[in-house]
Write a protein that holds these residues in place. Structure first.
Motif, short mmCIF file in Angstrom:
data_model
loop_
_atom_site.label_atom_id
_atom_site.label_comp_id
_atom_site.label_asym_id
_atom_site.label_seq_id
_atom_site.Cartn_x
_atom_site.Cartn_y
_atom_site.Cartn_z
N ARG A 77 0.86 -1.19 0.00
CA ARG A 77 0.00 0.00 0.00
C ARG A 77 0.89 1.24 0.00
O ARG A 77 1.73 1.40 0.87
CB ARG A 77 -0.92 -0.02 1.21
CG ARG A 77 -1.86 -1.22 1.18
CD ARG A 77 -2.58 -1.43 2.49
NE ARG A 77 -3.21 -2.72 2.55
CZ ARG A 77 -4.43 -2.99 2.13
NH1 ARG A 77 -5.17 -2.02 1.62
NH2 ARG A 77 -4.92 -4.20 2.22
N LEU A 78 0.68 2.09 -0.99
CA LEU A 78 1.47 3.32 -1.12
C LEU A 78 0.56 4.52 -0.90
O LEU A 78 -0.32 4.80 -1.71
CB LEU A 78 2.10 3.39 -2.52
CG LEU A 78 3.06 2.27 -2.91
CD1 LEU A 78 3.54 2.47 -4.34
CD2 LEU A 78 4.23 2.20 -1.94
N ASP A 79 0.78 5.20 0.20
CA ASP A 79 0.04 6.42 0.54
C ASP A 79 0.81 7.60 -0.06
O ASP A 79 1.91 7.91 0.39
CB ASP A 79 -0.09 6.55 2.05
CG ASP A 79 -0.89 7.76 2.49
OD1 ASP A 79 -1.23 8.62 1.64
OD2 ASP A 79 -1.19 7.84 3.69
N ILE A 80 0.24 8.26 -1.05
CA ILE A 80 0.97 9.31 -1.77
C ILE A 80 1.27 10.54 -0.92
O ILE A 80 2.01 11.41 -1.34
CB ILE A 80 0.26 9.72 -3.08
CG1 ILE A 80 -1.10 10.31 -2.80
CG2 ILE A 80 0.20 8.55 -4.03
CD1 ILE A 80 -1.71 11.01 -4.00
N ARG A 81 0.71 10.59 0.29
CA ARG A 81 1.05 11.69 1.19
C ARG A 81 2.44 11.52 1.78
O ARG A 81 3.03 12.47 2.27
CB ARG A 81 0.02 11.81 2.31
CG ARG A 81 -1.35 12.23 1.80
CD ARG A 81 -2.39 12.24 2.90
NE ARG A 81 -2.41 10.93 3.54
CZ ARG A 81 -2.68 10.71 4.82
NH1 ARG A 81 -2.97 11.71 5.61
NH2 ARG A 81 -2.68 9.50 5.32
N GLU A 82 2.96 10.29 1.71
CA GLU A 82 4.32 10.00 2.17
C GLU A 82 5.27 10.14 0.98
O GLU A 82 5.03 9.53 -0.07
CB GLU A 82 4.41 8.58 2.73
CG GLU A 82 3.45 8.29 3.87
CD GLU A 82 3.81 9.05 5.13
OE1 GLU A 82 5.02 9.28 5.36
OE2 GLU A 82 2.89 9.43 5.87
N GLU A 83 6.31 10.93 1.14
CA GLU A 83 7.21 11.23 0.01
C GLU A 83 7.79 9.97 -0.63
O GLU A 83 7.82 9.83 -1.85
CB GLU A 83 8.34 12.15 0.47
CG GLU A 83 9.24 12.58 -0.67
CD GLU A 83 10.32 13.55 -0.24
OE1 GLU A 83 11.25 13.74 -1.04
OE2 GLU A 83 10.24 14.11 0.86
N ARG A 84 8.24 9.03 0.19
CA ARG A 84 8.83 7.79 -0.34
C ARG A 84 7.79 7.00 -1.14
O ARG A 84 8.07 6.49 -2.22
CB ARG A 84 9.37 6.94 0.81
CG ARG A 84 10.09 5.68 0.39
CD ARG A 84 10.53 4.93 1.62
NE ARG A 84 9.37 4.60 2.42
CZ ARG A 84 8.99 3.37 2.72
NH1 ARG A 84 9.70 2.36 2.34
NH2 ARG A 84 7.91 3.16 3.44
N ASP A 85 6.56 6.90 -0.62
CA ASP A 85 5.49 6.19 -1.32
C ASP A 85 5.10 6.91 -2.61
O ASP A 85 4.84 6.26 -3.63
CB ASP A 85 4.25 6.05 -0.43
CG ASP A 85 4.45 5.04 0.70
OD1 ASP A 85 5.50 4.38 0.74
OD2 ASP A 85 3.53 4.92 1.54
N LEU A 86 5.08 8.25 -2.57
CA LEU A 86 4.76 9.01 -3.77
C LEU A 86 5.78 8.76 -4.87
O LEU A 86 5.42 8.54 -6.03
CB LEU A 86 4.68 10.51 -3.45
CG LEU A 86 4.46 11.44 -4.64
CD1 LEU A 86 3.15 11.12 -5.35
CD2 LEU A 86 4.50 12.89 -4.20
#
Length: 140
Positions: A77-86
């Motif tokens: 799960r990639l939460d785009i609010r997190e820089e690494r996930d974005l």
């Protein structure tokens, strides 16, 4: 001839051939077993979302329902609010949220964007994951 003569040489050769055959069989079995185990784990689902996205909020229950049918599949799960996930979402090719990717051996095989109906999501997984449903769900 020395003590043991041909029998000793032939016995050593037979022993060596037998050990080579058993070793080859063992390697073949272990390799096949490793490939079978890896094939069930080489595909993963990547879910790109944001908690502030209204479509993500309405899509999440649909996703969770369908994922129950694929318990053997790992989900990232990639939460785009997190820089690494974005950064990872952009690297995969996400252009909207929610987006579902099927990734096999590090390569994106397919993606599905938007708040889609359950039947569309189920069809997407059936098309892209190379193993049957767990039996927890139904084929609709």
């Amino acid at each position: 001839m020395e003590k043991g003569g041909w029998l000793g040489v032939f016995g050593m050769r037979a022993k060596w051939l037998w050990m080579t055959a058993v070793g080859s069989l063992l390697i073949t079995v272990l390799t096949a077993w490793g490939w079978a185990a890896a094939s069930s784990q080489d595909s993963k689902i990547v879910y790109v979302f944001s908690d502030s996205c209204g479509y993500c909020q309405t899509f999440r229950p649909t996703l969770e329902t369908v994922l129950q049918e694929y318990p053997q599949t790992s989900v990232e799960r990639l939460d785009i609010r997190e820089e690494r996930d974005l950064k990872e979402a952009l690297r995969l090719g996400a252009e909207a949220t929610p987006t579902i990717f099927v990734v096999r051996d590090g390569t994106v095989m397919d993606k599905l964007e938007g708040d889609v109906p359950e039947a569309v999501l189920r069809s997407f997984f059936q098309k892209n994951l190379d193993y049957p449903l767990s039996g927890n769900g139904t084929n609709r």
